[in-house]
Design a protein around this motif. Structure first.
Motif: not given
Length: 144
Positions: A37-48
């Motif tokens: 329903q809502y997903a968050v991925f870690k990236t370098a600098g911001v969250l996607l």
């Protein structure tokens, strides 16, 4: 002052489980709050983050039936601020600078405070305070 940072990029997904699966197959690390329903991925600098496009338009204050006609791309950029009252102060700076306020500052169902605006080229931004946000020494949001 509005912090000169982008904390979160949200993609309005037409099929969130399928889009989430794509990023999982890229072996991108998700946060513990991720779901279909809502997903968050870690990236370098911001969250996607991935959020259903209809819900994203609604959250931004754009009527779903008008989203396509208004030029809404289905992507929002977020600036997370340090204190709850910073959302209200920042949106006044946006207003004075000529931004279009889509959603006035209000308390969010998830416990924070949020507001949305567009810049002069209709790019959609969220100003948000999340009590659970964690920033690194550079001011980049690393979790919430």
């Amino acid at each position: 002052m509005i912090p000169q940072r982008i904390s979160l990029i949200t993609i309005g997904a037409k099929n969130l489980p399928a889009l989430r699966s794509f990023y999982q197959r890229l072996v991108w690390e998700e946060t513990e709050i991720s779901s279909d329903q809502y997903a968050v991925f870690k990236t370098a600098g911001v969250l996607l983050s991935l959020f259903p496009i209809e819900e994203l338009a609604k959250d931004a204050g754009i009527p779903v039936e008008e989203a396509a006609k208004s030029g809404f791309s289905g992507i929002t950029l977020a600036i997370n601020v340090d204190k709850k009252e910073d959302v209200d102060h920042a949106i006044e700076l946006v207003r004075e600078a000529g931004g279009t306020i889509l959603r006035e500052p209000s308390d969010a169902f998830w416990g924070g405070r949020t507001s949305y605006f567009t810049d002069p080229e209709n790019n959609c931004w969220e100003l948000a305070w999340n009590p659970d946000s964690v920033f690194d020494e550079r001011g980049a949001m690393i979790s919430f």
